[in-house]
Design an enzyme around this catalytic site. Structure first.
Site, PDB file in Angstrom:
ATOM      1  CB  ALA A 134      28.741  58.366  46.469  1.00  0.00           C
ATOM      2  CD1 TRP A 162      21.068  57.298  41.265  1.00  0.00           C
ATOM      3  CD2 TRP A 162      19.360  56.741  40.309  1.00  0.00           C
ATOM      4  NE1 TRP A 162      20.265  57.566  42.407  1.00  0.00           N
ATOM      5  CE2 TRP A 162      19.043  56.994  41.912  1.00  0.00           C
ATOM      6  CE3 TRP A 162      18.020  56.275  39.816  1.00  0.00           C
ATOM      7  CZ2 TRP A 162      17.757  57.053  42.562  1.00  0.00           C
ATOM      8  CZ3 TRP A 162      16.897  56.082  40.563  1.00  0.00           C
ATOM      9  CH2 TRP A 162      16.782  56.703  41.633  1.00  0.00           C
ATOM     10  CB  SER A 184      36.915  63.106  44.638  1.00  0.00           C
ATOM     11  OG  SER A 184      37.683  64.084  44.812  1.00  0.00           O
ATOM     12  NE  ARG A 267      28.745  68.584  34.938  1.00  0.00           N
ATOM     13  CZ  ARG A 267      29.687  68.373  36.103  1.00  0.00           C
ATOM     14  NH1 ARG A 267      30.635  69.254  36.306  1.00  0.00           N
ATOM     15  NH2 ARG A 267      29.308  67.648  37.132  1.00  0.00           N
ATOM     16  CD  GLU A 388      26.086  62.867  32.069  1.00  0.00           C
ATOM     17  OE1 GLU A 388      27.058  63.354  31.876  1.00  0.00           O
ATOM     18  OE2 GLU A 388      25.338  62.345  31.027  1.00  0.00           O
ATOM     19  N   GLY A 389      25.040  65.559  37.470  1.00  0.00           N
ATOM     20  CA  GLY A 389      25.120  66.825  38.163  1.00  0.00           C
ATOM     21  C   GLY A 389      23.953  67.826  38.114  1.00  0.00           C
ATOM     22  CB  THR A 390      21.549  68.272  40.978  1.00  0.00           C
ATOM     23  OG1 THR A 390      22.466  69.085  41.747  1.00  0.00           O
ATOM     24  CG2 THR A 390      21.324  66.915  41.346  1.00  0.00           C
ATOM     25  CB  SER A 391      20.025  72.662  38.521  1.00  0.00           C
ATOM     26  OG  SER A 391      19.512  72.351  37.255  1.00  0.00           O
TER      27      SER A 391
END
Length: 408
Positions: A134, A162, A184, A267, A388-391
């Protein structure tokens, strides 16, 4: 509401120049050594603490800057120095943001100071959300927190991965599932105090870049924490879960979860980190192009090189403007109706990867060696499109925000 401006005020310029001096005089000279050692640069963190950069007061001042530009300005300058060391200095901030976003005033006052320690005894903190199965898909989280009403304690079991500062942190902030049926929406954040039994460090990762930053698994085996360690408190959690259950019955409205609230706030700051790394590589390439001669003239006189530098600078400035816009919007309570936070992180991250690769190309063979810093900068830049969130996730968030499709 603070007016939007592209010009820093005198106080901000003074802070920027102070940070730039620290990055140039302390961080950069140590960058290659700690990248090779792949260890947390405690001496540099302590130096940052001594001058006031690594402190609750400093980050609070930047966080509450009414223009919203304090944090992105600080991130850009520190990461201009070196991404790995800078992440070791600012990594605690993600845990602090998690507490600020979800905690009570008492929790904020109690735990954030313990995350930093002081100049004589520096501490770090860790925000633990990702799991082996996750990462971007927070709905698949398996770490469970079960409430023991008789003892007013939460029992937490699971494995996080991570985690920056994971296992070496004084304070861990852990996101866990409290109601599996809500996906979530059934998550909550918990403080794990120092010395809590059952928390241990798992695998420490040997990474491609940002190697001076400690990244590891965190294992939670029947970890028990007092009810007061639930960020926001039990009453607030119960109210939020009740609303989520009601909305689920109605089939509709989205409810924010603890992890997403933290990521949304951070972000644009990650975008600023990417801008700093890109700017550093661009400056090395520009200086090199002005002094390196081939065929009797500096290589910057060749259009093939000059045009690359023009594109690099244009992309960096565009990325900074997207970051500043999102940061200003966030501090002034303006909703990200077009996912402006994700836009800033996406564009800045991709810019850092591209610009650092172009810098290597401009330096040629020299750029591929460790005698020059651009190869390290290129390795470091890869992380911005991942953590913190892939592209790909940022593009998904932007697209679904524009279309009105719910984001899980």
């Amino acid at each position: 509401m603070a007016e939007f401006t592209m010009e820093l005020n005198d106080e901000q310029k003074e802070v920027r120049d102070w940070l730039h001096g620290f990055a140039a005089d302390v961080i950069r000279p140590a960058a290659a050594e700690w990248d090779e050692r792949e260890e947390t640069p405690w001496p540099v963190i302590q130096e940052a603490a001594k001058v006031g950069i690594y402190s609750l007061d400093f980050y609070a001042q930047q966080y509450f800057d009414p223009t919203g530009l304090g944090i992105p300005m600080a991130m850009e300058e520190l990461f201009w120095g070196d991404a790995g060391i800078a992440l070791s200095i600012v990594g605690t901030g993600l845990a602090a943001v998690g507490v600020l976003a979800n905690g009570t005033e008492e929790q904020i006052g109690t735990w954030i100071p313990q995350m930093y320690g002081d100049a004589n005894d520096v501490k770090v903190a860790a925000f633990c959300s990702s799991e082996p199965d996750a990462g971007s898909d927070v709905a698949s989280m398996r770490t469970r927190a079960v409430y023991d009403e008789a003892k007013d304690e939460w029992v937490i079991n699971g494995t996080k991965t991570w985690a920056t500062n994971g296992g070496i942190a004084n304070v861990h902030v852990v996101v866990a599932v409290v109601d599996p049926e809500l996906g979530s929406k059934g998550h909550a954040s918990f403080i794990i105090p120092p010395g809590t039994e059952g928390l241990s460090q798992g695998q420490k990762f040997k990474k491609h870049g940002i190697r001076a930053s400690h990244t590891a698994e965190v294992i939670l085996d029947n970890v028990r924490v007092p009810g007061s360690c639930l960020l926001g408190g039990k009453e607030k959690l119960d109210e939020r879960l009740a609303r989520a259950r009601e909305k689920a019955k109605q089939g509709g409205e989205r409810v924010k979860n603890a992890a997403m609230a933290t990521f949304e706030a951070s972000r644009p700051a990650v975008g600023a980190m990417a801008v700093g790394t890109a700017r550093a590589a661009y400056e090395v390439a520009l200086d090199y192009a002005k002094t390196r001669e081939q065929f009797g003239r500096p290589i910057i006189d060749n259009q093939g090189v000059a045009f690359q530098l023009a594109d690099m600078r244009t992309s960096i400035d565009a990325a900074r403007l997207l970051v500043w816009r999102a940061s200003w919007m966030a501090v002034n309570g303006k909703p990200f109706t077009a996912a402006e936070g994700s836009m800033s992180k996406l564009f800045a991250s991709e810019t850092a990867k591209k610009v650092t690769a172009q810098a290597i190309q401009i330096l040629g063979g020299n750029g591929y060696t460790r005698e020059y810093p651009v190869e390290r900068m290129h390795r470091d830049a890869a992380i911005y499109t991942i953590f913190e969130g892939t592209s790909e996730i940022q593009r998904l968030v932007i697209a679904r925000t524009l279309s009105g499709t719910p984001i899980r």
